[in-house]
Design an enzyme around this catalytic site. Structure first.
Site, PDB file in Angstrom:
ATOM      1  N   GLU A  46     -19.915   6.771  -2.237  1.00 53.41           N
ATOM      2  CA  GLU A  46     -20.903   6.054  -1.444  1.00 53.41           C
ATOM      3  C   GLU A  46     -22.123   6.893  -1.085  1.00 53.41           C
ATOM      4  O   GLU A  46     -23.228   6.382  -0.930  1.00 53.41           O
ATOM      5  CB  GLU A  46     -20.212   5.495  -0.188  1.00 53.41           C
ATOM      6  N   GLY A  53     -13.849   1.170 -11.459  1.00 59.07           N
ATOM      7  CA  GLY A  53     -14.959   1.670 -12.257  1.00 59.07           C
ATOM      8  C   GLY A  53     -15.354   3.074 -11.840  1.00 59.07           C
ATOM      9  O   GLY A  53     -16.285   3.666 -12.370  1.00 59.07           O
TER      10      GLY A  53
HETATM   11 MO1  MOS Z   1     -16.092   1.143   0.416  1.00 55.14          MO
HETATM   12  S1  MOS Z   1     -17.603  -0.045   1.182  1.00 55.14           S
HETATM   13  O1  MOS Z   1     -15.148   1.520   1.797  1.00 55.14           O
HETATM   14  O2  MOS Z   1     -15.277   0.256  -0.739  1.00 55.14           O
END
Ligand code: MOS
Length: 738
Positions: free
Chosen positions: A705, A470
Site C-alpha cells: 500500500e 496479484g
Molecule cells: Mo488492504 S486496503 O488492507 O487490502
C-alpha cells in the site's frame, strides 16, 4: 534466513506461466458439476421500503429454478461483525432499501443468461423516501464516528502552555491552509467478484476470490448457522482485491443459502456494474489542513480536519488525518478532527492505503504550499521536520530512513536541477513541472502459521492460508521456503488460498509477507528438528543413535561427524513419504516499544498542455523504505501498482453519485476512468532495503500500500509547478486547468 542486508533476490512469479496460459482458476472458473446460476436483482431507488415484488414472469421464464426476495427469503443470520460482512445487515432479510443498487433478490436458473433475463422481469414497488447522497449537503449534520484505531476521532497533542491548536496557529510566524476534496472511488479489480457454493451433505465448499479465506469462513458459518468446520473456502487466485475482497459481500451469502435450499451448487458472478454497489468503495473526502511554522520551516502546528462519507449501512470510512498527520512529521502541536457524513449510499470499505491515500493528498499538498510561502525547497522542508519519536506514544521507530528516501530520490530524479519558480519550464506546447511528496504506511504484522512437508521425492511443500491477490505471494512463499531450508526454489511447492491450510488471517494491511515470513522460518526450524529426530531414532537410519546435538542441517542434508545424507534419501531409506512440522510466529514484546512504519518519497515530472489543459505524468521516481525486500521483482511490481493507483487518484478516478437519486452514474470501466498503459510513464522504483530486525527476524515490512501514498500530492504539486495553478479537488482534470 540469511543476513538480509543488500538482498538481491529477484525471481519470476512461480504462478506466472499458469496465469498467462489461462490455467489459473479464479472463483468463477472452478468446474463444478450441475451448477446453477444466480443473478442478483438490485434496487432502483436509494431509500425506502419494498412494497411488493412481482416475480411471476421471472418464475415462468425459461430455465428458472427459483426467485428469492425478502418475501421469499433465504435464511441468513446476523454475524455482528461489520468488518467481515461488508455492511451491518444481511441481504434479503427485510424489505428496507438502504442504497441504490442494493441486492433485493436473486434469480437462480440453469444458465447465467436465463437468470439475468429473468431478473429483468421482476417488478418491484417501493415506498420511496428521499435519499441523502451528497457529501457537501451532509456536512452540517456530520457526526463523531467514535474511536479510530483505538484513538478518539478528535485527537490533540499540544505543547505545554498552549491552550488550543488555534492559539498555536495564531502564534505561528507563517501559516497555510487548504481544503482538499476527492470523490468516492471504487477498487475496480480486474476480476469481478464471484462465488460458487457447493454443499456436500452439511459441508460447504465456497469458491470465492478473497483476501481472507479465514475471515470468510467465520462470516459464512455465522450467517448460515453452521460450524466453521463445515465451511471450506477456496481462493487460489484472486484477480485484484485492493481491500475490497476482505469483507464478505452479498453474493457468497446468497449463493450458499440458495444452494442449500435448492440442493444444487450455485454460482453468482457480479456484472461490472453490480460490483460498484454490491461491494465496497472508498469514502469521498473533504478535508482541511492548516499548517503553522516558523520562518525557518519548523512546523509548530498541524491541524487536520476531515469529513468522510459513511453509509447508513455501516462500513469502513476513510480517516485521512489519523493515518498521516497523526505521526508523519514532528510538530509540537497536532490536532485531528475526523467526522463522518452518513448517507444512503453503498458501504465504504478499506481500499489500498485506507486513510493515507486521501490524507497524504491533503497533508503533502499543504506542505508544498508552505514550502512555496517560505521559499524553502520542499525536500528541505520535509527534512527539517523529520520525526524520530512517534507523537503521543513517545516511542522511536524501529527503523526509519525517510531522510535517505528524500536524498536518494532527489539524486535519482535530478531534483536539484529544478528552478523553483512555477511556470518556469516550457517545452513546445507543454508546461513542465516537478513535484514531490512523502509516503507512509504502518508496518503491520499478525500472528500466523505455516506448515512444511519435506517429501521423499526431494520437494518441500510450504503452505499457509494467506492469499495472492496479484501481489506475488505464491512466489514470496516459495522464496521464503527456499531460503529457510537452503534449497533451490524449484524444489519448493508453495500452497495458499485455502482455509484448511495452516492458520493465517490473510492478505490485507500490507501484512501478508511480514506475517507469513516468520511463520515459514519457524516451520522450517521445526521441520529440520523433526527430520533430525526421525533420523536419530529410526533403526534403519544411517544416523540412528547419533546424539541429536551432533546432527546439523545443511542445504537439504543432515550432517553428522563423518556422515551426510539428503532428506530424500533418508525418507526413502526409512520408507517415509513425508516429514512435516508447523511453525507459528507473531509480534513479540518489542512491538510495544517501537513504532513500525514503512516510508517513501515520490519525485515526479508532469507536462500540462498549454492549450487543452491536459495533464500527463511524464516520469516518476519512487524510493521506498520498507525494510528488507524478500523478492525484488514482485516487490517492484507492488510499488509500480501503487504508483499507478495514485495516478488514478490524481488524474482520473471518481464515482459520480447523483445527489437526488443516490445512483452512481458511471458504474462501468468506460465512464469510471482508470489509468491505462498510455497514462503510465516508466516508473523508477528503488528500495533502500534496510532490514527492520526489531519488526521481525526477516526485517521485511509491507509494500502493498505504501507505494500509492503521496502520489496524488506529488502529481498535484508538479501540476502547480508547471502551471502556477493549485488544484485542490481531485481528480485533476483538464477542465480545472483551463
Ligand atoms: Mo488492504 S486496503 O488492507 O487490502
Amino acid at each position: 534466513m540469511p543476513d538480509s542486508v543488500n538482498r538481491t533476490v529477484s525471481v519470476n512469479r512461480v504462478d506466472g506461466r499458469l496465469k498467462v496460459t489461462g490455467g489459473a482458476r479464479y472463483a468463477a472458473d472452478q468446474p463444478v458439476a450441475a451448477v446453477a446460476h444466480g443473478y442478483l436483482v438490485l434496487s432502483t431507488v436509494a431509500r425506502g421500503t419494498i412494497r411488493s415484488m412481482d416475480v411471476s414472469a421471472a418464475e415462468r421464464a425459461p430455465g428458472v429454478l427459483a426467485v428469492f426476495t425478502p418475501f421469499r427469503a433465504l435464511e441468513l443470520r446476523g454475524s455482528g461483525n461489520p468488518f467481515s460482512v461488508g455492511h451491518s445487515w444481511l441481504p434479503l432479510q427485510n424489505t428496507e432499501v438502504h442504497y441504490h443498487g442494493q441486492a433485493i433478490g436473486v434469480v437462480i436458473a440453469e444458465t447465467f443468461e436465463q437468470a439475468r433475463d429473468a431478473a429483468a422481469l421482476v417488478r418491484t414497488g417501493y415506498d420511496v423516501r428521499p435519499p441523502a447522497a451528497s457529501l457537501p449537503g451532509g456536512i452540517p449534520d456530520a457526526t463523531d464516528p467514535g474511536p479510530i484505531m483505538g484513538e478518539p476521532a478528535k485527537l490533540e497533542f499540544l505543547a505545554e502552555g498552549v491552550e488550543s491548536i488555534d492559539a498555536a496557529l495564531a502564534a505561528s510566524e507563517v501559516t497555510v491552509t487548504g481544503r482538499y476534496t476527492q470523490p468516492m472511488k471504487h477498487h475496480t479489480a480486474m476480476e469481478p467478484h464471484s462465488a460458487v457454493a457447493q454443499w456436500q451433505g452439511d459441508q460447504l465448499t465456497l469458491y470465492c476470490g478473497t483476501q481472507s479465506a479465514t475471515l470468510t469462513v467465520g462470516t459464512m458459518a455465522a450467517a448460515l448457522g453452521v460450524a466453521p468446520t463445515q465451511v471450506r473456502v477456496v481462493s487460489p487466485h484472486v484477480g485484484g482485491g485492493f481491500g475490497n475482497k476482505v469483507a464478505t459481500w452479498a453474493h457468497p451469502l446468497l449463493a450458499a443459502a440458495a444452494a442449500r435450499v435448492l440442493g444444487r451448487p450455485v454460482k453468482i458472478v457480479l456484472s461490472r456494474e453490480q460490483t460498484f454497489t454490491i461491494t465496497g468503495n472508498r469514502s469521498a473526502v473533504d478535508q482541511t489542513v492548516t499548517l503553522g511554522a516558523r520562518r525557518d520551516g519548523t512546523l509548530v502546528a498541524i491541524k487536520h480536519g476531515a469529513y468522510a462519507t459513511q453509509s447508513a449501512s455501516g462500513g469502513i470510512f476513510e480517516s485521512p488525518g489519523h493515518t498521516t498527520s497523526r505521526y508523519l512529521y514532528r510538530s509540537e502541536n497536532i490536532h485531528l478532527d475526523q467526522r463522518i457524513v452518513t448517507l444512503d449510499i453503498p458501504p465504504p470499505t478499506v481500499m489500498r492505503a485506507p486513510g493515507q491515500e486521501s490524507g497524504s493528498f491533503g497533508l503533502e499538498t499543504a506542505l508544498d504550499e508552505l514550502a512555496i510561502k517560505l521559499g524553502v525547497d520542499p525536500v528541505e522542508l520535509r527534512l527539517r521536520n523529520n520525526a524520530t519519536i512517534f507523537p503521543g506514544r513517545n516511542v522511536p521507530w524501529s527503523s526509519k530512513h525517510l531522510d535517505e528516501c528524500y536524498r536518494v530520490g532527489a539524486e535519482r530524479f535530478g531534483w536539484h536541477r529544478r528552478n523553483p519558480a512555477p511556470r518556469s519550464t516550457v517545452d513546445g506546447d507543454w508546461l513542465v513541472g516537478t513535484g514531490m511528496a512523502s509516503a507512509n504506511y504502518p508496518g503491520e504484522r499478525f500472528a500466523a502459521s505455516a506448515r512444511i512437508r519435506v517429501r521423499a521425492d526431494g520437494t518441500v511443500s510450504v503452505d499457509s492460508a494467506t492469499a495472492d491477490l496479484g501481489t506475488g505471494m505464491w512466489t514470496v512463499l516459495a522464496v521464503l521456503g527456499s531460503e529457510s531450508l537452503g534449497l533451490p526454489i524449484d524444489r519448493i511447492r508453495p500452497d495458499l488460498g485455502e482455509s484448511t491450510l495452516a492458520a493465517n488471517v490473510g492478505a490485507f494491511a500490507s501484512a501478508a509477507t511480514a506475517s507469513t515470513g516468520p511463520a515459514v522460518a519457524a516451520a522450517a526450524e521445526a521441520a529440520i528438528a523433526e527430520l533430525i529426530r526421525v533420523a536419530v531414532t529410526h533403526q534403519d537410519s544411517p544416523l540412528y543413535g547419533v546424539p541429536t546435538g551432533d546432527v546439523g542441517y545443511d542445504h537439504g542434508q543432515l550432517v553428522a561427524p563423518g556422515r551426510r545424507i539428503g532428506f530424500a534419501a533418508l525418507l526413502d531409506a526409512l520408507g517415509l513419504d513425508v516429514v512435516e512440522a508447523t511453525g507459528n510466529a507473531g509480534p513479540g514484546p518489542e512491538h510495544g516499544r517501537y513504532a513500525f512504519t514503512s516510508f517513501g518519497a515520490h519525485f515526479c515530472e508532469v507536462r500540462v498542455n498549454r492549450w487543452t489543459g491536459e495533464p500527463r505524468l511524464s516520469r516518476i521516481t519512487t524510493v521506498i523504505d520498507a525494510g528488507a525486500i524478500i523478492n525484488q521483482k514482485t516487490a517492484r511490481s507492488q510499488i509500480v501498482g501503487g504508483v499507478i493507483f495514485g495516478i488514478g487518484q490524481a488524474l482520473l478516478e471518481g464515482a459520480h453519485l447523483e445527489p437526488a437519486t443516490g445512483r452512481i452514474a458511471n458504474p462501468n470501466l468506460a465512464d469510471y476512468l482508470l489509468p491505462v498503459n498510455a497514462d503510465v510513464p516508466p516508473v523508477d522504483v528503488h528500495f533502500l532495503n534496510h532490514p527492520d530486525t526489531l519488526f521481525s527476524p526477516q526485517g521485511a515490512r509491507g509494500i502493498g500500500e505504501v507505494g500509492t501514498v503521496g502520489v496524488a500530492a506529488a502529481i498535484g504539486n508538479a501540476v502547480h509547478h508547471a502551471t502556477g495553478r493549485r488544484i485542490r479537488d481531485l481528480p485533476i482534470t483538464l477542465d480545472k486547468l483551463l
